[in-house]
Design a protein around this motif. Structure first.
Motif, PDB file in Angstrom:
ATOM      1  N   LYS A 137     -47.148   6.392  25.211  1.00 46.12           N
ATOM      2  CA  LYS A 137     -46.592   7.291  26.241  1.00 46.12           C
ATOM      3  C   LYS A 137     -47.572   8.425  26.552  1.00 46.12           C
ATOM      4  O   LYS A 137     -47.764   8.781  27.719  1.00 46.12           O
ATOM      5  CB  LYS A 137     -45.267   7.887  25.757  1.00 46.12           C
ATOM      6  CG  LYS A 137     -44.078   6.977  25.986  1.00 46.12           C
ATOM      7  CD  LYS A 137     -42.784   7.689  25.688  1.00 46.12           C
ATOM      8  CE  LYS A 137     -41.601   6.795  26.027  1.00 46.12           C
ATOM      9  NZ  LYS A 137     -40.316   7.364  25.746  1.00 46.12           N
ATOM     10  N   ARG A 164     -40.935   9.606  34.430  1.00 46.47           N
ATOM     11  CA  ARG A 164     -39.676   8.866  34.566  1.00 46.47           C
ATOM     12  C   ARG A 164     -39.297   8.803  36.040  1.00 46.47           C
ATOM     13  O   ARG A 164     -39.749   9.639  36.834  1.00 46.47           O
ATOM     14  CB  ARG A 164     -38.575   9.567  33.764  1.00 46.47           C
ATOM     15  CG  ARG A 164     -38.767   9.402  32.265  1.00 46.47           C
ATOM     16  CD  ARG A 164     -37.563   9.836  31.487  1.00 46.47           C
ATOM     17  NE  ARG A 164     -37.848   9.793  30.065  1.00 46.47           N
ATOM     18  CZ  ARG A 164     -37.483   8.806  29.255  1.00 46.47           C
ATOM     19  NH1 ARG A 164     -36.801   7.787  29.719  1.00 46.47           N
ATOM     20  NH2 ARG A 164     -37.789   8.842  27.970  1.00 46.47           N
ATOM     21  N   MET A 184     -30.859  13.277  27.969  1.00 47.58           N
ATOM     22  CA  MET A 184     -30.863  12.403  26.795  1.00 47.58           C
ATOM     23  C   MET A 184     -30.700  13.204  25.521  1.00 47.58           C
ATOM     24  O   MET A 184     -31.130  14.343  25.443  1.00 47.58           O
ATOM     25  CB  MET A 184     -32.171  11.617  26.731  1.00 47.58           C
ATOM     26  CG  MET A 184     -32.157  10.374  27.559  1.00 47.58           C
ATOM     27  SD  MET A 184     -33.799   9.741  27.740  1.00 47.58           S
ATOM     28  CE  MET A 184     -34.198   9.382  26.064  1.00 47.58           C
ATOM     29  N   SER A 220     -40.609   1.929  27.410  1.00 51.87           N
ATOM     30  CA  SER A 220     -39.293   2.403  26.974  1.00 51.87           C
ATOM     31  C   SER A 220     -39.199   2.284  25.454  1.00 51.87           C
ATOM     32  O   SER A 220     -39.306   1.190  24.894  1.00 51.87           O
ATOM     33  CB  SER A 220     -38.201   1.564  27.628  1.00 51.87           C
ATOM     34  OG  SER A 220     -37.007   1.702  26.878  1.00 51.87           O
ATOM     35  N   GLY A 221     -38.993   3.424  24.800  1.00 44.93           N
ATOM     36  CA  GLY A 221     -38.858   3.424  23.337  1.00 44.93           C
ATOM     37  C   GLY A 221     -37.607   2.675  22.897  1.00 44.93           C
ATOM     38  O   GLY A 221     -37.608   2.041  21.832  1.00 44.93           O
ATOM     39  N   HIS A 222     -36.573   2.734  23.706  1.00 45.93           N
ATOM     40  CA  HIS A 222     -35.358   1.991  23.353  1.00 45.93           C
ATOM     41  C   HIS A 222     -35.619   0.484  23.398  1.00 45.93           C
ATOM     42  O   HIS A 222     -35.120  -0.266  22.566  1.00 45.93           O
ATOM     43  CB  HIS A 222     -34.216   2.349  24.310  1.00 45.93           C
ATOM     44  CG  HIS A 222     -33.507   3.616  23.953  1.00 45.93           C
ATOM     45  ND1 HIS A 222     -34.048   4.867  24.145  1.00 45.93           N
ATOM     46  CD2 HIS A 222     -32.277   3.832  23.392  1.00 45.93           C
ATOM     47  CE1 HIS A 222     -33.191   5.795  23.729  1.00 45.93           C
ATOM     48  NE2 HIS A 222     -32.107   5.194  23.271  1.00 45.93           N
ATOM     49  N   ARG A 244     -31.293   0.926  30.237  1.00 44.23           N
ATOM     50  CA  ARG A 244     -32.315   1.942  30.533  1.00 44.23           C
ATOM     51  C   ARG A 244     -32.567   2.016  32.034  1.00 44.23           C
ATOM     52  O   ARG A 244     -32.769   3.088  32.589  1.00 44.23           O
ATOM     53  CB  ARG A 244     -33.652   1.626  29.824  1.00 44.23           C
ATOM     54  CG  ARG A 244     -33.606   1.385  28.357  1.00 44.23           C
ATOM     55  CD  ARG A 244     -32.906   2.459  27.597  1.00 44.23           C
ATOM     56  NE  ARG A 244     -33.597   3.737  27.551  1.00 44.23           N
ATOM     57  CZ  ARG A 244     -32.958   4.911  27.474  1.00 44.23           C
ATOM     58  NH1 ARG A 244     -31.654   4.959  27.462  1.00 44.23           N
ATOM     59  NH2 ARG A 244     -33.635   6.045  27.412  1.00 44.23           N
ATOM     60  N   HIS A 292     -35.598   4.473  33.281  1.00 43.75           N
ATOM     61  CA  HIS A 292     -36.870   3.735  33.298  1.00 43.75           C
ATOM     62  C   HIS A 292     -37.001   2.843  34.521  1.00 43.75           C
ATOM     63  O   HIS A 292     -35.997   2.430  35.112  1.00 43.75           O
ATOM     64  CB  HIS A 292     -36.966   2.831  32.064  1.00 43.75           C
ATOM     65  CG  HIS A 292     -37.177   3.568  30.791  1.00 43.75           C
ATOM     66  ND1 HIS A 292     -38.407   4.021  30.394  1.00 43.75           N
ATOM     67  CD2 HIS A 292     -36.307   3.940  29.831  1.00 43.75           C
ATOM     68  CE1 HIS A 292     -38.289   4.644  29.223  1.00 43.75           C
ATOM     69  NE2 HIS A 292     -37.012   4.610  28.863  1.00 43.75           N
TER      70      HIS A 292
HETATM   71  C1  LIG Z   1     -35.891  11.721  17.868  1.00 39.53           C
HETATM   72  C2  LIG Z   1     -36.141  10.310  17.493  1.00 39.53           C
HETATM   73  C3  LIG Z   1     -36.140   9.947  16.062  1.00 39.53           C
HETATM   74  C4  LIG Z   1     -36.386   9.364  18.400  1.00 39.53           C
HETATM   75  C5  LIG Z   1     -36.454   9.587  19.848  1.00 39.53           C
HETATM   76  C6  LIG Z   1     -35.886   8.369  20.488  1.00 39.53           C
HETATM   77  C7  LIG Z   1     -35.992   8.452  21.970  1.00 39.53           C
HETATM   78  C8  LIG Z   1     -35.233   9.464  22.684  1.00 39.53           C
HETATM   79  C9  LIG Z   1     -36.796   7.566  22.609  1.00 39.53           C
HETATM   80  C10 LIG Z   1     -36.974   7.536  24.066  1.00 39.53           C
HETATM   81  O1  LIG Z   1     -36.560   6.290  24.497  1.00 39.53           O
HETATM   82  P1  LIG Z   1     -36.866   5.831  25.949  1.00 39.53           P
HETATM   83  O2  LIG Z   1     -38.355   5.818  26.096  1.00 39.53           O
HETATM   84  O3  LIG Z   1     -36.289   4.454  26.064  1.00 39.53           O
HETATM   85  O4  LIG Z   1     -36.199   6.779  26.870  1.00 39.53           O
END
Ligand SMILES: CC(C)=CCC/C(C)=C/COP(=O)(O)O
Length: 297
Positions: free
Chosen positions: A188, A195, A203, A216-218, A254, A260
């Motif tokens: 990232k 975004r 969030m 996307s971290g999710h 997402r 996203h």
């Molecule tokens: C605070 C911790 C432990 C994790 C953050 C997780 C998070 C908010 C990730 C963002 O996900 P996207 O990139 O899918 O929005």
């Protein structure tokens, strides 16, 4: 005094095609002359060169140029016409502008489709959106893929587990979750893609890099954890299907929430899938763990 005769566009076109003849059709020659410098020798017939300006395609291309480029273009082509005795040459920079690489065209098209599709799919982006009433459910799905519940859950299970095998699996899940956070943060911070404009930044528990959306971290977590669960913890077929559906739904939510673009989630799934391979390579065995702990003491 004789009055000037009206020029008909149709007649110029048809004579151009019939004038060249053979395999090298008039249309082909005219197209090539737009993209690269025509050969100096042998000089093409002067009647062909005159028709280049009257061709509708040529006229459209020139009309779409900026006024500056048009001025420069006509000045240099006038100059080259006089210096080469009637042969029209396009300046080198024009040739490059008319030849954008296929990769950059494909990438810009993909990004345009991505932005358009993501905007259309962001139907839960706010309460007023067309599916705004589904937003609370989507936010629950969001929390189910958040890092904090996963980290707390894995640490709790490791602490509660009374078998060495269970502790080993949970320890490696913890390691995988931390690895995922680190890798996503790095990508990232490097890519820095904003975004979508329709996202509301409401969030729960985010890092500063989470203002960026690629990947996307999710989605990375969902893909990696799903593979982890399927490989080590979930054996029953119906539950395995549920795990896979959960991962897909986390990714989809997402985009529906407007967090996203589609490509962020697609790449996130790919990255999470690959991250699991890395977890397998780095797998911490109890022996490794005890030796690490021994070194700490
Ligand atoms: C605070 C911790 C432990 C994790 C953050 C997780 C998070 C908010 C990730 C963002 O996900 P996207 O990139 O899918 O929005």
């Amino acid at each position: 005094m004789p009055s000037p005769r009206p020029v008909r566009a149709g007649s110029a076109r048809s004579s151009s095609v019939s004038g060249v003849g053979g395999g090298n059709s008039g249309g082909r020659y005219e197209f090539m002359s737009l993209t690269r410098t025509p050969p100096l020798s042998p000089s093409p017939p002067s009647h062909l060169l005159q028709r280049q300006g009257s061709d509708p395609t040529t006229a459209r291309l020139r009309a779409s140029e900026s006024p500056n480029r048009r001025r420069r273009g006509s000045a240099s082509s006038n100059a080259s016409t006089s210096s080469t005795g009637g042969v029209q040459q396009l300046p080198e920079e024009d040739c490059m502008h008319l030849n954008p690489s296929i990769i950059s065209v494909a990438l810009s098209s993909l990004l345009a489709v991505d932005l358009w599709l993501s905007k259309r799919l962001g139907v839960c982006a706010c309460e007023e959106s067309s599916w705004g009433s589904a937003r609370p459910i989507m936010k629950l799905v969001e929390i189910s893929g958040h890092g904090i519940p996963w980290i707390i859950g894995a640490a709790y299970c490791m602490y509660k587990s009374d078998s060495a095998a269970g502790q080993e699996v949970m320890l490696n899940l913890l390691m995988a979750l931390v690895l995922d956070l680190v890798l996503v943060t790095i990508v990232k911070a490097l890519v820095r893609r904003r975004r979508p404009a329709h996202n509301r930044m409401d969030m729960f528990a985010t890092f500063s890099v989470d203002r960026y959306s690629f990947p996307s971290g999710h989605a990375t977590r969902a893909a990696m954890c799903a593979r982890f669960l399927l490989a080590h913890l979930v054996l029953a077929a119906p539950l395995r299907v549920l795990v896979m559906l959960w991962a897909v739904f986390v990714g989809l939510s997402r985009v529906l929430l407007g967090r996203h673009n589609v490509t962020d989630v697609a790449f996130g799934f790919f990255m999470g899938y690959c991250q699991y391979n890395l977890v397998e390579v780095l797998w911490l065995s109890p022996a490794t763990l005890y030796s690490m702990m021994g070194q700490l003491e």
